[in-house]
Scaffold this motif. Sequence first.
Motif, PDB file in Angstrom:
ATOM      1  N   TYR A  40       0.907  -1.054   0.521  1.00 44.55           N
ATOM      2  CA  TYR A  40       0.021  -0.133  -0.002  1.00 44.55           C
ATOM      3  C   TYR A  40       1.010   0.821  -0.152  1.00 44.55           C
ATOM      4  O   TYR A  40       1.600   1.238   0.699  1.00 44.55           O
ATOM      5  CB  TYR A  40      -0.668  -0.244   1.429  1.00 44.55           C
ATOM      6  CG  TYR A  40      -2.146   0.874   1.331  1.00 44.55           C
ATOM      7  CD1 TYR A  40      -3.159   0.733  -0.053  1.00 44.55           C
ATOM      8  CD2 TYR A  40      -2.258   2.341   1.862  1.00 44.55           C
ATOM      9  CE1 TYR A  40      -4.130   1.679  -0.069  1.00 44.55           C
ATOM     10  CE2 TYR A  40      -2.720   2.627   1.734  1.00 44.55           C
ATOM     11  CZ  TYR A  40      -3.994   3.730   1.011  1.00 44.55           C
ATOM     12  OH  TYR A  40      -4.964   4.192   1.125  1.00 44.55           O
ATOM     13  N   GLY A  42       0.465   5.544   0.414  1.00 41.18           N
ATOM     14  CA  GLY A  42      -0.295   6.804   0.317  1.00 41.18           C
ATOM     15  C   GLY A  42       0.359   8.038   1.013  1.00 41.18           C
ATOM     16  O   GLY A  42       1.627   7.789   1.003  1.00 41.18           O
ATOM     17  N   GLU A  88       3.305  10.062  -5.747  1.00 38.48           N
ATOM     18  CA  GLU A  88       2.380   8.725  -4.799  1.00 38.48           C
ATOM     19  C   GLU A  88       1.922   8.791  -5.544  1.00 38.48           C
ATOM     20  O   GLU A  88       1.761   7.018  -6.408  1.00 38.48           O
ATOM     21  CB  GLU A  88       0.964   9.139  -3.530  1.00 38.48           C
ATOM     22  CG  GLU A  88      -0.155   8.393  -3.819  1.00 38.48           C
ATOM     23  CD  GLU A  88      -1.088   8.757  -3.359  1.00 38.48           C
ATOM     24  OE1 GLU A  88      -1.499   8.257  -2.420  1.00 38.48           O
ATOM     25  OE2 GLU A  88      -2.016   9.726  -3.152  1.00 38.48           O
ATOM     26  N   ILE A  92       2.092   4.705  -7.468  1.00 41.56           N
ATOM     27  CA  ILE A  92       1.222   3.528  -7.346  1.00 41.56           C
ATOM     28  C   ILE A  92       2.211   2.777  -8.313  1.00 41.56           C
ATOM     29  O   ILE A  92       1.155   1.686  -8.982  1.00 41.56           O
ATOM     30  CB  ILE A  92       0.703   3.991  -7.258  1.00 41.56           C
ATOM     31  CG1 ILE A  92      -0.175   4.885  -5.655  1.00 41.56           C
ATOM     32  CG2 ILE A  92      -1.339   3.508  -8.107  1.00 41.56           C
ATOM     33  CD1 ILE A  92      -1.478   5.405  -5.533  1.00 41.56           C
ATOM     34  N   TYR A  99      -3.178  -3.156  -2.653  1.00 40.49           N
ATOM     35  CA  TYR A  99      -4.721  -3.075  -1.722  1.00 40.49           C
ATOM     36  C   TYR A  99      -4.801  -1.774  -2.037  1.00 40.49           C
ATOM     37  O   TYR A  99      -5.466  -0.994  -1.529  1.00 40.49           O
ATOM     38  CB  TYR A  99      -4.206  -2.956  -0.516  1.00 40.49           C
ATOM     39  CG  TYR A  99      -3.851  -4.369  -0.147  1.00 40.49           C
ATOM     40  CD1 TYR A  99      -5.279  -5.146  -0.644  1.00 40.49           C
ATOM     41  CD2 TYR A  99      -2.767  -4.748   0.855  1.00 40.49           C
ATOM     42  CE1 TYR A  99      -5.198  -6.750  -0.106  1.00 40.49           C
ATOM     43  CE2 TYR A  99      -3.015  -6.087   1.106  1.00 40.49           C
ATOM     44  CZ  TYR A  99      -4.075  -7.031   0.500  1.00 40.49           C
ATOM     45  OH  TYR A  99      -4.369  -8.386   0.917  1.00 40.49           O
ATOM     46  N   ASN A 100      -4.106  -0.499  -2.983  1.00 40.80           N
ATOM     47  CA  ASN A 100      -4.196   0.654  -3.817  1.00 40.80           C
ATOM     48  C   ASN A 100      -5.190   0.382  -5.138  1.00 40.80           C
ATOM     49  O   ASN A 100      -5.324  -0.546  -5.487  1.00 40.80           O
ATOM     50  CB  ASN A 100      -3.171   1.104  -4.142  1.00 40.80           C
ATOM     51  CG  ASN A 100      -2.311   2.109  -3.388  1.00 40.80           C
ATOM     52  OD1 ASN A 100      -1.312   1.569  -2.990  1.00 40.80           O
ATOM     53  ND2 ASN A 100      -3.048   2.936  -2.362  1.00 40.80           N
ATOM     54  N   SER A 293      -9.820  -2.067  -2.721  1.00 41.65           N
ATOM     55  CA  SER A 293      -9.103  -1.181  -2.004  1.00 41.65           C
ATOM     56  C   SER A 293      -9.307  -1.094  -1.113  1.00 41.65           C
ATOM     57  O   SER A 293     -10.451  -1.871  -0.389  1.00 41.65           O
ATOM     58  CB  SER A 293      -8.769   0.198  -2.589  1.00 41.65           C
ATOM     59  OG  SER A 293      -8.383   1.209  -1.784  1.00 41.65           O
ATOM     60  N   GLY A 295      -8.033   1.571   1.110  1.00 37.24           N
ATOM     61  CA  GLY A 295      -7.907   2.500   1.359  1.00 37.24           C
ATOM     62  C   GLY A 295      -9.823   3.102   2.535  1.00 37.24           C
ATOM     63  O   GLY A 295     -10.480   2.204   1.722  1.00 37.24           O
ATOM     64  N   GLU A 299      -9.546   8.521   0.375  1.00 38.57           N
ATOM     65  CA  GLU A 299      -8.620   8.479  -0.482  1.00 38.57           C
ATOM     66  C   GLU A 299      -8.125   7.701  -1.819  1.00 38.57           C
ATOM     67  O   GLU A 299      -7.554   7.809  -1.977  1.00 38.57           O
ATOM     68  CB  GLU A 299      -7.505   8.144   0.668  1.00 38.57           C
ATOM     69  CG  GLU A 299      -7.833   6.799   1.312  1.00 38.57           C
ATOM     70  CD  GLU A 299      -6.605   5.822   2.375  1.00 38.57           C
ATOM     71  OE1 GLU A 299      -6.432   4.639   2.893  1.00 38.57           O
ATOM     72  OE2 GLU A 299      -5.922   7.049   3.181  1.00 38.57           O
ATOM     73  N   THR A 300      -9.384   7.044  -1.468  1.00 41.45           N
ATOM     74  CA  THR A 300      -9.627   6.047  -2.786  1.00 41.45           C
ATOM     75  C   THR A 300      -9.845   7.107  -4.061  1.00 41.45           C
ATOM     76  O   THR A 300      -9.744   6.610  -4.655  1.00 41.45           O
ATOM     77  CB  THR A 300     -10.600   4.805  -2.469  1.00 41.45           C
ATOM     78  OG1 THR A 300     -10.253   3.810  -1.551  1.00 41.45           O
ATOM     79  CG2 THR A 300     -10.776   3.457  -3.748  1.00 41.45           C
ATOM     80  N   SER A 303      -7.455   9.038  -5.434  1.00 38.07           N
ATOM     81  CA  SER A 303      -6.703   8.740  -5.923  1.00 38.07           C
ATOM     82  C   SER A 303      -6.329   8.164  -7.130  1.00 38.07           C
ATOM     83  O   SER A 303      -6.330   7.834  -8.682  1.00 38.07           O
ATOM     84  CB  SER A 303      -5.677   7.050  -5.562  1.00 38.07           C
ATOM     85  OG  SER A 303      -4.827   6.071  -6.187  1.00 38.07           O
TER      86      SER A 303
END
Length: 604
Positions: A40, A42, A88, A92, A99-100, A293, A295, A299-300, A303
């Motif tokens: 992950y 963040g 970030e 990613i 998990y993102n 995800s 998150g 935040e999800t 992103s």
Amino acid sequence: MPKFFRPYIFIAMSARDQARALPENPGCYLMKDMDDNVIYVGKAKNLKRRVSSYFLPNRDLKTTCLVEKIDHIDYIITGNEYEALVLENNLIKKYTPHYNILLKDGKSYPVIRITNEDFPRIFKTRRIIKDGSKYYGPYAKLGELNTYLDLVAKSFPLRLCSGPLSKRKEACLYYHIGRCSAPCINKISKEEYGKYIRACEDFLSGDDASLIKQVEKEMYDASKRLDFETAAKKRDILEALKGMQSNQMVQDWNDEESKDYVAIEMRSYLTTISIMQFRNGSLIGKALYRSESLGDETETLFSFIVQYYSDGESLPHEIYVSHEIDASLIERFFDENYSHRVKVLLPRDGKHYRILRLAQENATRDIEKRLKETDNTPALEILRKELSLERLPRHIEGFDIAQLSGKYTVASLIVFRDGNPSRSEYRHFSIKSLEGKIDDFESMREAVSRRYSRLLAENAELPDLLMIDGGKGQVNAVVEILEALGIADRIPVIGLAKEHEELVPPRDGETIRLPHSNEGLRVLIAVRDECHRFATSFNQRMRSKEASFSLLESIEGMGKKRSERVMKAFGSVERILSLSPEELSKGASIPLDVARRILHKLNF
């Protein structure tokens, strides 16, 4: 080149201690498993505060699952939060953490491409190439996309071949049947061909009216020439265009600006994001993006938006979102990287809010569909064995109570069928017997009594398992009601105590503690979380911001007036948590030491 740091001192720390050892700087954090895989990524305005929040007690199941997999945490300090955002996004893409939320190149749905050539081609593709080509879509329904392309092909004699035009010596078959203007042998000029392309662009941008007028004129001109075969073809195209126009969602405003509506729905680790694209006041595309995800929604969604639009293609003027995210940060990202001014807005009412609600409903329905497609039978079998049930708990009902200082007390009833939510069977109970008292036990008794008295009166099916959000007291209160109704031996009851996710049986039964990875426990946690969500959402519609006030007033140095100033300035606890002590102190006109106390209390 970013420099990685690891918060080790002299001996190996637990992940929780590593989080507490992080600096209070902006930057990115990389959570890794025992094999040093990045699981992950963040960003944070304050690394220590943000990462430590993952280790707070009573976190939801998905956060608990993530924390259980963390072995160590690396971090990169940046100059500010904007630099953290850019980093970030790059991290990613580089590590594709499990998990993102992740988007594949070319996104998930097909689009229509108009190539960047002297004589452009138009076709469908899933691949985005940054060569100056124009893209329209995405199209969630392939049939709708094919209809557009078929109309384009019938309306405009555009070339279909992909090879170099200069190598051709004679026209292809499409020219002879009137489906191509043969630019390969100079049968049409670049300027004339460009008119066709501009008309196609108008059509794909939602401007059906101009194309309809053009086709009507061509139909009448063919009729005057007595070319009835061509007139009949134009008539068929005209009818198809008008049919498509009637099926389009057209808004009641005259607006040439482009707008996208983006809504997110999450249940446990399942994530669906719905996008609706409007151009010139008409809906020209809608799509659903599925992912997994760990998150939270904010935040999800943040992103996703950065990833989705990071190719710079088809950026709208305005993006309306379903959750409060850092709009100024995203706007700066687009402005500095693509010289494109984008407004990111969270509508609270009006026409934009109504459209966003449609997008939200699409996402919600998709999540529920995905949940129903999940076979939870093995998990139910595990639950049956853990609780020593006589039959498989295919029908589970759960209760939760939500209230605020004795006001607006409501109970929620949710129903799971085969391990998945059955939303149409959810119910609310406004508690009537308390008269302003605070009594969760009595609230639970009233709700359970009303529910099962009715089921008995209607001779309806009773659940295979009844789950109560609470401990021994709540469970025994429910059993008393079931005994009074004469059905205690027909409905097994279990409580779920949130602090350690313990299963609490009635009477003198010993509590059961299962690992968070236990699939049977996960079903009950999903029931509990859905119960809580349903009760809280209804309760919030009936109350003001008193809950936030009471939380703030419980902190030393915070009275009613200061609490009101804080809530007036920032609106929510989540917004307060995103601030530094200095920002909170200045924005709400409170002493700095009190601001520090607030953030400490809310974080720990």
